[in-house]
Enzyme design. Structure first.
Site, PDB file in Angstrom:
ATOM      1  N   ASP A 160       0.705  -1.219  -0.023  1.00  0.00           N
ATOM      2  CA  ASP A 160      -0.043   0.121  -0.034  1.00  0.00           C
ATOM      3  C   ASP A 160       0.730   1.197  -0.067  1.00  0.00           C
ATOM      4  OD1 ASP A 160      -1.483  -2.020   0.857  1.00  0.00           O
ATOM      5  OD2 ASP A 160      -2.239  -1.130   2.673  1.00  0.00           O
TER       6      ASP A 160
ATOM      7  N   GLU B 109     -10.286  -2.025   4.523  1.00  0.00           N
ATOM      8  CA  GLU B 109      -9.106  -1.620   4.688  1.00  0.00           C
ATOM      9  C   GLU B 109      -8.823  -0.206   4.025  1.00  0.00           C
ATOM     10  OE1 GLU B 109      -6.331  -5.474   5.218  1.00  0.00           O
ATOM     11  OE2 GLU B 109      -6.784  -5.027   2.864  1.00  0.00           O
TER      12      GLU B 109
HETATM   13  C1  FRU Z   1      -3.996  -3.529   2.762  1.00  0.00           C
HETATM   14  C2  FRU Z   1      -3.161  -4.161   4.031  1.00  0.00           C
HETATM   15  C3  FRU Z   1      -3.542  -2.891   5.315  1.00  0.00           C
HETATM   16  C4  FRU Z   1      -2.492  -3.261   6.104  1.00  0.00           C
HETATM   17  C5  FRU Z   1      -1.171  -3.557   5.214  1.00  0.00           C
HETATM   18  C6  FRU Z   1      -0.377  -4.525   5.708  1.00  0.00           C
HETATM   19  O1  FRU Z   1      -3.299  -3.931   1.656  1.00  0.00           O
HETATM   20  O2  FRU Z   1      -3.768  -5.518   4.399  1.00  0.00           O
HETATM   21  O3  FRU Z   1      -4.744  -3.159   5.786  1.00  0.00           O
HETATM   22  O4  FRU Z   1      -2.050  -2.262   7.002  1.00  0.00           O
HETATM   23  O5  FRU Z   1      -1.770  -3.960   3.864  1.00  0.00           O
HETATM   24  O6  FRU Z   1       0.942  -4.420   5.008  1.00  0.00           O
END
Ligand code: FRU
Length: 496
Positions: A39, A221
């Site tokens: 992300d 998320e």
């Molecule tokens: C989304 C996610 C988030 C988390 C991160 C962990 O892709 O699953 O919810 O903070 O990636 O790397």
């Protein structure tokens, strides 16, 4: 003070960045110095630059204990790599610094709010404890504050998951700070909680901003929440979506809701749309630019399609091209940032060209291109399909095909050279304008981003096709007339 864990990550990325073969990197999409990314985090304007942090595991091309990598840019095309900003080096984040956001403090420093993760034993079960923490810095070095975690498990409302509590989006309204955080209530679906603070250290739970009620996937998320063109926008990345017609595909998706913000900052949703119809898009973040644009960047990958071919490269994962948002008839549209045009090299223009059997054009080839094709469907009545083959040689091709009777666009990368049976085909309804089909295709070596219509629909996909596959071929089942124009993209004189 830099911890030993962060110092090690910074030394590692410095040493290994230089060893990544240039041929593995795209020319203008953001990638990490080395290793894995997911992300985008903390996308923000700070001291004359746009800063972008990202989920980062420098030590391998797989997800691992999350760090925050760091880059900055002035124009969204050229990215300057900065040393990693956060490492999992505190007792409360020893299993990862997960996603979050950034804000500038009144004293001029920059604040990062992130999810700090530790694995804890609860009875027989080992679970992730996800809490929210803060680090403050100067655009280069960030220090985690004494009072972390500032939003702890104890503050999660009764009945909500103790495990799924992550990805704070921090915002300021008047003299208060708010954090929107992804959570999971008793019904197992997603919701976004709102916490409030006067001083960023002491936080209180305030309300539920929006509830999924099992309509759009499960855990939501990476929320983003902003006012845009007189409307309120909520973006979430739901896990485990169910397919719904041609708008929502199953799996990890991204949903943008248009609606209204109520007095208590909660959200009344009016409409929902998919943000990107391709196979590789997730967890986007937006910023407001200095000249008033809303620009979004996403992870050009998806949990359902990643982990293919990781071993063959030293970097894995890239971000999309940053996109300008606009609203047209209630739908949020995306188009590549206008700065991309500053990197146009040799251009081509073929107005009113005849296509029928496979046809290619002088100057239209390569893997780094900004290509626009448009066809008037009234003039081309009788045509059943129109196809563009990209990244083509004898063994490979990636196709974008328009089917007239279904009015669908179909992306197909099954011949792109991939050797796993992941999602290789996607179909979605084409947006037409005055019965005209318009497709803008941005290619950057290992990715293709399609913007259809006036940006009403976008679709992103990675293609790990050998760079030697450079041909671009147009065809249709009956004689068709199209306008084709564009330019090579020459962001840097990177030589292989
Ligand atoms: C989304 C996610 C988030 C988390 C991160 C962990 O892709 O699953 O919810 O903070 O990636 O790397």
């Amino acid at each position: 003070m830099i911890s030993e864990t962060l110092r090690r990550a910074r030394e590692y990325e410095k040493e290994f960045a230089a060893k990544v073969p240039k041929s593995q990197r795209p020319l203008f999409h953001m990638t990490a110095p080395v290793g894995w990314i997911n992300d985008p985090n903390g996308f923000s304007e700070y001291k004359g630059y746009y800063h972008l942090f990202y989920q980062y595991h420098p030590y391998s091309t797989h997800w691992g204990p999350m760090h925050w990598g760091h880059v900055r840019t002035r124009d969204f095309i050229r990215w300057e790599s900065l040393p990693a900003a956060l490492a999992p080096d505190a007792e409360y984040d020893s299993d990862g610094c997960f996603s979050g956001s950034a804000i500038t403090l009144p004293d001029g420093r920059q604040l990062l709010m992130y999810t700090s993760v530790t694995r804890v034993q609860v009875g027989e079960k080992s679970i992730d404890r996800q809490q929210q923490s803060i680090a403050v810095g100067d655009g280069l070095d960030y220090e985690k504050i004494e009072g972390n975690p500032v939003i702890s498990t104890a503050m999660i409302p009764e009945g909500n998951s103790r495990e799924d509590f992550r990805d704070p989006k921090i915002i300021q309204e008047k003299d208060k700070y708010y954090a929107l955080i992804g959570s999971r209530p008793g019904d197992g679906s997603g919701e976004i909680l709102l916490f409030e603070s006067d001083d960023l250290k002491t936080w209180q739970y305030r309300t539920v901003v929006a509830r999924c009620e099992n309509e759009y996937g499960r855990m939501w998320e990476c929320p983003d929440y902003f006012e845009f063109d007189g409307k309120q926008i909520l973006i979430v990345s739901p896990q485990d979506m169910k397919g719904d017609g041609k708008e929502f595909h199953p799996g990890n998706g991204t949903v943008l809701f248009v609606g209204e913000k109520k007095e208590d900052l909660s959200f009344a949703r009016e409409s929902a749309q998919t943000l990107d119809f391709g196979m590789d898009f997730y967890a986007p973040q937006t910023i407001q630019t200095c000249d008033g644009r809303r620009v979004m960047i996403g992870w050009m990958q998806n949990w359902d399609t990643c982990n293919v071919g990781n071993e063959e490269r030293m970097i894995y994962g890239q971000m999309t091209i940053p996109r300008e948002l606009s609203i047209n008839n209630g739908r949020v549209c995306q188009n590549p940032v206008r700065e991309l045009e500053n990197y146009h090299g040799k251009s081509f223009d073929y107005p009113n060209v005849e296509i029928c059997t496979e046809k290619s054009f002088s100057g239209i080839r390569g893997r780094c291109l900004d290509l626009t094709v448009s066809l008037d469907l009234t003039e081309n009545a009788g045509m059943n399909w129109f196809k563009i083959e990209l990244c083509k040689d004898k063994a490979h091709s990636v196709t974008v095909k328009y089917d007239v009777s279904e009015n669908t666009l179909r992306l197909d990368r099954s011949m792109s050279g991939g050797i796993r049976d992941i999602v290789n085909i996607r179909e979605f309804e084409a947006p037409l304008c005055d019965n005209r089909l318009k497709l803008r295709i941005i290619m950057d070596r290992y990715s293709i981003e399609l913007f259809a219509g006036n940006g009403e629909k976008s679709a992103s996909m990675n293609v790990y096709t050998p760079l030697e596959a450079q041909e671009i071929v147009f065809s249709s089942d009956k004689r068709a007339v199209a306008d084709i124009c564009g330019a090579e993209l020459v962001p840097d004189a990177i030589k292989d």
